[in-house]
Motif scaffolding. Structure first.
Motif, mmCIF file in Angstrom:
data_model
loop_
_atom_site.group_PDB
_atom_site.id
_atom_site.type_symbol
_atom_site.label_atom_id
_atom_site.label_comp_id
_atom_site.label_asym_id
_atom_site.label_seq_id
_atom_site.Cartn_x
_atom_site.Cartn_y
_atom_site.Cartn_z
ATOM 1 N N ASP A 140 1.465 -4.990 3.266
ATOM 2 C CA ASP A 140 0.316 -5.260 4.133
ATOM 3 C C ASP A 140 0.308 -6.768 4.418
ATOM 4 O O ASP A 140 -0.249 -7.563 3.663
ATOM 5 C CB ASP A 140 -0.981 -4.822 3.449
ATOM 6 N N ALA A 196 -1.449 -1.023 -4.145
ATOM 7 C CA ALA A 196 -2.697 -0.293 -3.906
ATOM 8 C C ALA A 196 -2.357 1.181 -3.689
ATOM 9 O O ALA A 196 -1.673 1.537 -2.719
ATOM 10 C CB ALA A 196 -3.409 -0.866 -2.684
ATOM 11 N N ARG A 197 -2.833 2.052 -4.646
ATOM 12 C CA ARG A 197 -2.502 3.481 -4.582
ATOM 13 C C ARG A 197 -3.724 4.297 -4.959
ATOM 14 O O ARG A 197 -4.282 4.100 -6.031
ATOM 15 C CB ARG A 197 -1.343 3.778 -5.536
ATOM 16 N N ARG A 244 0.856 -1.201 0.000
ATOM 17 C CA ARG A 244 0.000 0.000 0.000
ATOM 18 C C ARG A 244 0.892 1.252 0.000
ATOM 19 O O ARG A 244 1.870 1.321 0.745
ATOM 20 C CB ARG A 244 -0.920 -0.001 1.217
ATOM 21 N N TYR A 245 0.497 2.205 -0.848
ATOM 22 C CA TYR A 245 1.261 3.455 -0.939
ATOM 23 C C TYR A 245 0.910 4.341 0.244
ATOM 24 O O TYR A 245 -0.268 4.548 0.581
ATOM 25 C CB TYR A 245 0.958 4.188 -2.249
ATOM 26 N N ASP A 246 1.956 4.888 0.889
ATOM 27 C CA ASP A 246 1.776 5.761 2.049
ATOM 28 C C ASP A 246 2.330 7.138 1.691
ATOM 29 O O ASP A 246 3.545 7.346 1.616
ATOM 30 C CB ASP A 246 2.518 5.184 3.254
ATOM 31 N N GLU A 265 -5.843 -0.752 -7.286
ATOM 32 C CA GLU A 265 -4.869 -1.836 -7.104
ATOM 33 C C GLU A 265 -4.390 -2.301 -8.469
ATOM 34 O O GLU A 265 -5.196 -2.552 -9.373
ATOM 35 C CB GLU A 265 -5.504 -3.007 -6.344
#
Length: 738
Positions: free
Chosen positions: A246, A192-193, A96-98, A197
């Protein structure tokens, strides 16, 4: 002398009142037999379809097998597990993009820059000391070049600007940490951004090393030496990935994928041919037939009236008959074992343990080579002998071979060979440290059997090698476990094995060391008697190791009062000369009780303790008895006060020791130990023992006694030479009491 008697003759010769006891005696064993047969019924229920043949890969099917009802063919547990693992591994890990990672790294870099600026506001010495402390607190190298570099305001500005520009330019592209990269193997990743996804190639995603390389391009050309290294260390210290694995979502997705793998391999319809006659059986055919039998057994779909109950009765009868064969073998040929409740119950326990283990192995469709039939056979061989163990193993293998999961050729043959290897291998084991030797024999038996069956069934080389490895593992494990638990089985059965006897034969054991120091004459006598007795035991095939060890300990009671026995006295000092003969006889008798006490303290087994009283039996202590008679010719004497308490020898081994002990002592008293005199002495001592009834309770024959005498004569003739003269009274005493 007591000879072995048939149990039926013994019962028929007794009064009628003993029959209730005999009924209970035999009834208890019958109940135990029936209990084992019932356990077999519970662990291995009879299949409701009698027509199913016992098939294995490579054989030719004797007839068609048709499905009377439809059934599913489940995948083998190992195959299902492999497919599920493959399905789970095929799921790409989710990252997952943060977007907050950029701000977090900027904040860390600026905090560090501000701290460095504050540290560089003092004098040169103060700046140096403050920077060293700051770098150390951050875990950065506080070397002199780094301190000099950060002391320069221009260099600090260049460093901070290059760090911020690199983070601003590169981190939004999506960079994952090295730890997440290692935990996410595979060719693809899911990213996932912003709620979308996508699946990308693993090697297209940037890692930490990419950030370090890109950051170096943001340093100005005028950057001082060492700036690039410091920049890299700072990025490592302050790094926060903008792509984060994740783990929970990935694990859930993989678990879901594993659950979607079907457990059913195929569905066979009613009336469909499961296997065709006269065709070579394949692994798929075996799976089908086994699945058919399992489905019928579990569902109870086929019940042909009373036929199922009749089949159950047949299996119960067959298992009872096989168990009865072994029981009758013990009754007729090993009555001592049959009459011993501990021995019978131990063998029943071993058999029940094997059956339970076999049921678990069959239920999990584990390799048949893992059935630990060698374990109980090894225990029986070590406690009793290989011949009985081989019979026990054959009966046990036959029991397994009549049960559904073990009806194939391999399932019948390999346990039998493993049992035979276990029974025959114990002969090579002389001490517990050789515990792996039986494992090698058992593994060899499995290997030869596997190769033979593989050649007959045209099995693949991989299958044969796998089977051999399982057999080696089984043999090694069984031998180690049997050796480890043998002391407990010995204690329960009250049997002393050769391995234990060899350990007791160590002359450095504390009680024997005491004997050698405190009663050295008795110690030397014991060693000589051991040599004589062992040779005599071998002459009649008695237990030579037991006799030798029993001889070592037979006179340990003399440790308590060594000075009252002639072999420990110095010349001219005999305390008995000043004593009443009754008191002297009492002191001599007492060494038997002292010996039993010391043996109990040393935890010697019962088989060794028996040598202490039985080697004297109920003999008269003739020397002191005759002195008492001379002192008071008219006074009645109590012979019991001048006799050993007994019991008389109860075994061939203790009877041998009685003779060896007597002749060894008496030979020392011969003035001229010529072969003729030695023979005459041994004959007279032996005749005296027989006449006094000392061998009446021992299972020894006149033929055995003759062989023992000849061996003693031969050994003594080879050992003894001219000796000094002993008093005639000593010879007479030895003849009567030793």
């Amino acid at each position: 002398m007591a000879a072995s008697r048939d149990l039926f003759d013994s019962l028929s010769s007794r009064p009628a009142r003993v029959w209730p006891d005999a009924f209970v005696h035999h009834g208890a064993r019958v109940v135990l037999l029936v209990a084992i047969a019932i356990l077999i019924q519970m662990l291995f229920p009879v299949s409701p379809v009698p027509e199913l043949p016992a098939l294995e890969k490579g054989m030719v099917a004797p007839a068609d097998v048709l499905a009377e009802i439809g059934f599913p063919v489940r995948k083998a547990p190992t195959k299902l597990a492999a497919e599920r693992a493959g399905a789970a591994a095929a799921v790409a890990p989710l990252f997952r993009y943060d977007s907050t990672a950029v701000d977090s790294m900027h904040a860390r870099i600026r905090t560090f820059g501000g701290a460095v600026d504050s540290a560089a506001t003092g004098t040169a010495a103060e700046t140096r000391a403050t920077l060293i402390a700051l770098l150390t607190s951050y875990g950065l190298p506080a070397t002199e070049p780094v301190v000099v570099l950060l002391s320069d305001r221009r260099a600090r500005t260049q460093l901070q600007q290059s760090l911020e520009r690199a983070v601003t330019a590169e981190l939004p592209k999506g960079i994952m940490s090295s730890a997440d990269d290692e935990d996410a193997p595979g060719a693809q990743l899911r990213i996932a951004r912003r709620g979308i996804e996508s699946v990308v190639a693993h090697d297209s995603v940037l890692s930490q090393s990419a950030l370090y390389e890109a950051a170096a391009t943001w340093l100005p050309q005028s950057a001082p030496e060492g700036m690039a290294d410091l920049q890299r260390l700072a990025l490592i210290l302050f790094f926060e990935g903008s792509l984060r694995l994740d783990r929970n979502a990935t694990a859930d997705a993989r678990e879901q994928a594993a659950r979607t793998v079907p457990i059913i391999k195929e569905h066979v319809q009613r009336g469909q041919r499961i296997i065709s006659a006269h065709t070579v059986v394949t692994e798929n055919d075996v799976e089908r037939v086994n699945a058919y039998a399992s489905y019928l057994r579990e569902s109870g779909a086929v019940r042909r009236g009373g036929e199922s109950r009749l089949r159950q009765l047949g299996q119960f009868m067959l298992s009872t008959l096989l168990l009865s064969i072994f029981g009758l073998l013990l009754l007729f040929f090993r009555p001592a074992i049959y009459q011993n409740a501990r021995h019978i119950s131990l063998m029943a326990f071993l058999l029940a343990l094997l059956l339970c283990t076999a049921a678990v192995i069959a239920g999990n469709r584990a390799p048949i080579e893992l059935v630990p039939i060698a374990f109980p056979v090894l225990v029986v061989a070590m406690l009793w002998d290989g011949r009985m163990a081989l019979t026990f193993g054959v009966i046990t293998a036959a029991l397994l071979g009549m049960l559904g999961p073990f009806m194939g050729l391999s399932a019948r043959l390999l346990p039998l060979l493993g049992a035979a290897g276990a029974a025959l291998s114990v002969r090579v084991v002389r001490r517990r440290s050789q515990g792996l030797a039986p494992g090698a024999f058992i593994g060899l038996a499995y290997a030869l059997g596997t190769v033979a069956v593989g050649l007959m069934r045209s099995r693949e080389l991989d299958d044969v090698m796998t089977s051999i490895l399982w057999g080696l593992l089984n043999g090694t494990a069984c031998s180690l476990i049997a050796m480890g638990f043998l002391p407990f089985f010995e204690s329960y059965a009250r049997i002393t094995t050769d391995q234990t006897l060899l350990e007791l034969a160590d002359l450095n054991r504390p009680i024997l060391k005491r004997l050698s120091v405190e009663a050295s004459g008795t110690y030397a006598h014991s060693i000589n008697v051991a040599n004589l007795a062992e040779a005599a035991a071998r002459a009649i095939d008695a237990n030579a190791i037991l006799v030798r060890v029993g001889a070592y300990y037979h006179d340990i009671g003399k440790i308590a009062t060594p000075q009252y026995f002639i072999e420990n006295q110095t010349r001219g000092r005999n305390p008995h000369e000043q004593m009443d003969p009754r008191h002297s006889a009492s002191l001599v008798r007492q060494h038997v009780q002292d010996g039993l006490r010391l043996a109990q303290e040393a935890r010697l087994p019962a088989s060794i303790r028996a040598f202490i009283p039985e080697h004297h039996g109920t003999q008269l202590i003739g020397y002191f008895y005759e002195i008492a008679q001379k002192l008071n010719p008219d006074a009645p004497l109590d012979r019991a006060a001048f006799s050993y308490p007994g019991p008389r020898p109860q075994s061939r081994e203790t009877a041998i020791l009685m003779l060896a002990d007597s002749v060894e002592s008496a030979t020392k008293a011969l003035a001229d130990p010529t072969p003729e005199r030695i023979r005459d002495l041994v004959e007279r001592i032996t005749d005296a023992k027989i006449a006094s009834g000392q061998f009446d309770e021992a299972p020894i024959t006149l033929r055995d006694i003759r062989r023992i005498k000849e061996q003693l004569i031969a050994t003594l003739t080879g050992i003894y030479h001219q000796r000094i003269d002993y008093p005639a009274a000593a010879v007479q005493t030895t003849l009567g009491e030793s």
